[in-house]
Motif scaffolding. Structure first.
Motif, PDB file in Angstrom:
ATOM      1  N   VAL A 204       0.822  -1.219   0.000  1.00 21.97           N
ATOM      2  CA  VAL A 204       0.000   0.000   0.000  1.00 21.97           C
ATOM      3  C   VAL A 204       0.851   1.262   0.000  1.00 21.97           C
ATOM      4  CG1 VAL A 204      -1.992  -1.130   1.030  1.00 21.97           C
ATOM      5  CG2 VAL A 204      -0.267  -0.113   2.528  1.00 21.97           C
ATOM      6  N   GLY A 205       2.159   1.128  -0.294  1.00 26.02           N
ATOM      7  CA  GLY A 205       2.964   2.305  -0.575  1.00 26.02           C
ATOM      8  C   GLY A 205       4.007   2.720   0.433  1.00 26.02           C
ATOM      9  N   LEU A 206       4.160   1.986   1.555  1.00 24.06           N
ATOM     10  CA  LEU A 206       5.152   2.378   2.558  1.00 24.06           C
ATOM     11  C   LEU A 206       6.552   1.919   2.147  1.00 24.06           C
ATOM     12  CD1 LEU A 206       3.256   1.430   5.835  1.00 24.06           C
ATOM     13  CD2 LEU A 206       3.756   3.747   5.030  1.00 24.06           C
ATOM     14  N   PRO A 207       7.577   2.686   2.488  1.00 25.27           N
ATOM     15  CA  PRO A 207       8.948   2.205   2.285  1.00 25.27           C
ATOM     16  C   PRO A 207       9.186   0.936   3.098  1.00 25.27           C
ATOM     17  CG  PRO A 207       8.922   4.553   2.756  1.00 25.27           C
ATOM     18  CD  PRO A 207       7.532   4.048   3.036  1.00 25.27           C
ATOM     19  N   ARG A 208      10.013   0.029   2.584  1.00 26.60           N
ATOM     20  CA  ARG A 208      10.223  -1.269   3.226  1.00 26.60           C
ATOM     21  C   ARG A 208      10.699  -1.124   4.672  1.00 26.60           C
ATOM     22  NH1 ARG A 208       8.773  -6.386   2.824  1.00 26.60           N
ATOM     23  NH2 ARG A 208       8.942  -6.208   0.560  1.00 26.60           N
ATOM     24  N   ASP A 209      11.663  -0.262   4.943  1.00 29.60           N
ATOM     25  CA  ASP A 209      12.184  -0.144   6.300  1.00 29.60           C
ATOM     26  C   ASP A 209      11.144   0.402   7.267  1.00 29.60           C
ATOM     27  OD1 ASP A 209      12.262   2.341   5.045  1.00 29.60           O
ATOM     28  OD2 ASP A 209      14.060   3.005   6.112  1.00 29.60           O
ATOM     29  N   VAL A 210      10.332   1.336   6.787  1.00 23.01           N
ATOM     30  CA  VAL A 210       9.263   1.896   7.626  1.00 23.01           C
ATOM     31  C   VAL A 210       8.210   0.836   7.909  1.00 23.01           C
ATOM     32  CG1 VAL A 210       7.406   3.601   7.735  1.00 23.01           C
ATOM     33  CG2 VAL A 210       9.644   4.253   6.817  1.00 23.01           C
ATOM     34  N   ALA A 211       7.824   0.092   6.884  1.00 28.24           N
ATOM     35  CA  ALA A 211       6.803  -0.949   7.045  1.00 28.24           C
ATOM     36  C   ALA A 211       7.266  -2.005   8.043  1.00 28.24           C
ATOM     37  CB  ALA A 211       6.498  -1.584   5.695  1.00 28.24           C
ATOM     38  N   LEU A 212       8.537  -2.393   7.963  1.00 26.62           N
ATOM     39  CA  LEU A 212       9.057  -3.415   8.867  1.00 26.62           C
ATOM     40  C   LEU A 212       9.102  -2.908  10.309  1.00 26.62           C
ATOM     41  CD1 LEU A 212      10.207  -6.242   9.134  1.00 26.62           C
ATOM     42  CD2 LEU A 212      12.476  -5.315   8.643  1.00 26.62           C
ATOM     43  N   ALA A 213       9.527  -1.664  10.496  1.00 22.49           N
ATOM     44  CA  ALA A 213       9.558  -1.083  11.842  1.00 22.49           C
ATOM     45  C   ALA A 213       8.152  -0.992  12.432  1.00 22.49           C
ATOM     46  CB  ALA A 213      10.215   0.296  11.797  1.00 22.49           C
ATOM     47  N   LEU A 214       7.185  -0.562  11.615  1.00 17.02           N
ATOM     48  CA  LEU A 214       5.801  -0.474  12.075  1.00 17.02           C
ATOM     49  C   LEU A 214       5.258  -1.850  12.465  1.00 17.02           C
ATOM     50  CD1 LEU A 214       4.396   2.025   9.420  1.00 17.02           C
ATOM     51  CD2 LEU A 214       4.641   2.474  11.871  1.00 17.02           C
ATOM     52  N   ALA A 215       5.534  -2.841  11.637  1.00 16.99           N
ATOM     53  CA  ALA A 215       5.018  -4.187  11.892  1.00 16.99           C
ATOM     54  C   ALA A 215       5.630  -4.781  13.157  1.00 16.99           C
ATOM     55  CB  ALA A 215       5.304  -5.089  10.692  1.00 16.99           C
ATOM     56  N   ALA A 216       6.947  -4.677  13.293  1.00 16.93           N
ATOM     57  CA  ALA A 216       7.623  -5.273  14.442  1.00 16.93           C
ATOM     58  C   ALA A 216       7.199  -4.612  15.748  1.00 16.93           C
ATOM     59  CB  ALA A 216       9.140  -5.176  14.263  1.00 16.93           C
ATOM     60  N   GLN A 217       7.140  -3.282  15.752  1.00 22.24           N
ATOM     61  CA  GLN A 217       6.753  -2.579  16.971  1.00 22.24           C
ATOM     62  C   GLN A 217       5.295  -2.831  17.308  1.00 22.24           C
ATOM     63  OE1 GLN A 217       8.663  -0.974  19.195  1.00 22.24           O
ATOM     64  NE2 GLN A 217       6.825  -0.752  20.452  1.00 22.24           N
ATOM     65  N   THR A 218       4.459  -2.999  16.305  1.00 19.04           N
ATOM     66  CA  THR A 218       3.046  -3.288  16.544  1.00 19.04           C
ATOM     67  C   THR A 218       2.870  -4.637  17.220  1.00 19.04           C
ATOM     68  OG1 THR A 218       2.346  -1.916  14.676  1.00 19.04           O
ATOM     69  CG2 THR A 218       0.800  -3.594  15.429  1.00 19.04           C
ATOM     70  N   VAL A 219       3.617  -5.647  16.764  1.00 16.78           N
ATOM     71  CA  VAL A 219       3.547  -6.969  17.391  1.00 16.78           C
ATOM     72  C   VAL A 219       4.089  -6.905  18.819  1.00 16.78           C
ATOM     73  CG1 VAL A 219       4.447  -9.329  17.302  1.00 16.78           C
ATOM     74  CG2 VAL A 219       3.616  -8.230  15.216  1.00 16.78           C
ATOM     75  N   LEU A 220       5.200  -6.215  19.006  1.00 18.08           N
ATOM     76  CA  LEU A 220       5.770  -6.049  20.340  1.00 18.08           C
ATOM     77  C   LEU A 220       4.782  -5.338  21.265  1.00 18.08           C
ATOM     78  CD1 LEU A 220       8.235  -6.251  22.250  1.00 18.08           C
ATOM     79  CD2 LEU A 220       8.982  -4.043  21.348  1.00 18.08           C
ATOM     80  N   GLY A 221       4.184  -4.264  20.780  1.00 14.99           N
ATOM     81  CA  GLY A 221       3.235  -3.504  21.589  1.00 14.99           C
ATOM     82  C   GLY A 221       1.982  -4.282  21.915  1.00 14.99           C
ATOM     83  N   ALA A 222       1.505  -5.072  20.957  1.00 18.09           N
ATOM     84  CA  ALA A 222       0.299  -5.873  21.199  1.00 18.09           C
ATOM     85  C   ALA A 222       0.558  -6.913  22.285  1.00 18.09           C
ATOM     86  CB  ALA A 222      -0.142  -6.547  19.905  1.00 18.09           C
ATOM     87  N   GLY A 223       1.724  -7.547  22.240  1.00 19.76           N
ATOM     88  CA  GLY A 223       2.065  -8.499  23.288  1.00 19.76           C
ATOM     89  C   GLY A 223       2.163  -7.825  24.642  1.00 19.76           C
TER      90      GLY A 223
END
Length: 286
Positions: A204-223
């Protein structure tokens, strides 16, 4: 029993022997030293390669022993962190030396306390530990189970040690294969989830490094939310899912894709494989 952090620290520095001080062994040593449970001078290590042991001695200040039997002499706790197929040969070396006043903790997967006790000459207390790889960043989850001669005090000491690299839970040993399937294999499953979320962000248009940081932190935060609030994940999910909003459409796509069932099956199959592996290695003794 709920996972928890460490009980009170012991007053004296622990004399620790680490047999098979690879990456996990080094992480445990560092965590225990940083937590004040021991100091480098009180730790003795052995590794498969002498150069590795000498390197640890140089970098951490620990002592490198010439043999496994030498390492365990005088140790209060002996931590075995080797591959499952190496456990019995190691026990043949250290079994005649170990004494009932010592505590043996095994972090080798698929090796039961019964198998370990069978290869010991005396009634040495044994605790089986099943950590996972996030211990490398002090966010591990370790399940602990006591053997025939292990008392509550031995389990408490094991909790103190592994709490230095994350959280712990004490369970009946019959549950350890399930722990292997869930928390030991689970990080690999979640890495796929993180990778997939990041790929979606790229789509959906995010840079790869930004998308990965968002995904990883989201999983960490959800836990962290699940642990910190104590609420059921379904309630936390509902709090994010507003009527006619974006999240419910995403959930619909997940359910259609079978994510829930796929993860459930992954844990079940990994658990089954843990049981099979123990039988392959040790037969009826497993």
């Amino acid at each position: 029993m709920a996972a928890r952090r460490s009980p009170a620290r012991p007053r004296r520095r622990l004399r620790l022997a680490v047999i098979g001080a690879g990456q996990l062994g080094e992480t445990l040593i560092r965590g225990m030293i940083e937590a004040g449970l021991t100091d480098a001078r009180s730790v003795t290590v052995t590794t498969a390669h002498r150069a590795r042991a000498r390197d640890l001695a140089r970098r951490l200040g620990v002592r490198a022993a010439a043999s496994n039997a030498e390492a365990v002499r005088g140790a209060q706790v002996v931590l075995v962190v080797v591959k499952p197929q190496q456990v019995v040969p190691v026990l043949r070396e250290i079994g005649p030396v170990l004494e009932p006043r010592q505590l043996l903790i095994s972090a080798a997967s698929s090796v039961s306390t019964a198998v370990i006790e069978k290869h010991l000459a005396r009634r040495v207390p044994v605790v089986r530990a099943m950590p996972n790889t996030p211990a490398l960043v002090r966010q591990g989850m370790t399940a602990l189970a006591g053997g025939r001669w292990a008392k509550a005090s031995h389990l408490s000491r094991a909790e103190q040690l592994f709490a230095a690299v994350g959280r712990t839970v004490v369970l009946d040993e019959k549950h350890v294969d399930a722990v292997t399937g869930l928390s030991a294999s689970g990080p690999a499953f979640l890495y796929i989830v993180i990778e997939s979320l990041a790929d979606g962000g790229v789509k959906v248009g995010l840079p790869r490094d930004v998308a990965l940081a968002l995904a990883a932190q989201t999983v960490l935060g959800a836990g962290a939310m699940v642990i910190g609030t104590g609420q059921h994940p379904a309630l936390l999910k509902d709090a994010v899912t507003t009527p006619s909003g974006t999240t419910i459409d995403g959930i619909l796509a997940l359910e259609a894709g079978g994510l829930r069932v796929a993860l459930l099956k992954a844990v079940v199959r990994a658990t089954q494989r843990a049981t099979e592996r123990a039988t392959e290695l040790f037969g009826e003794d497993a």
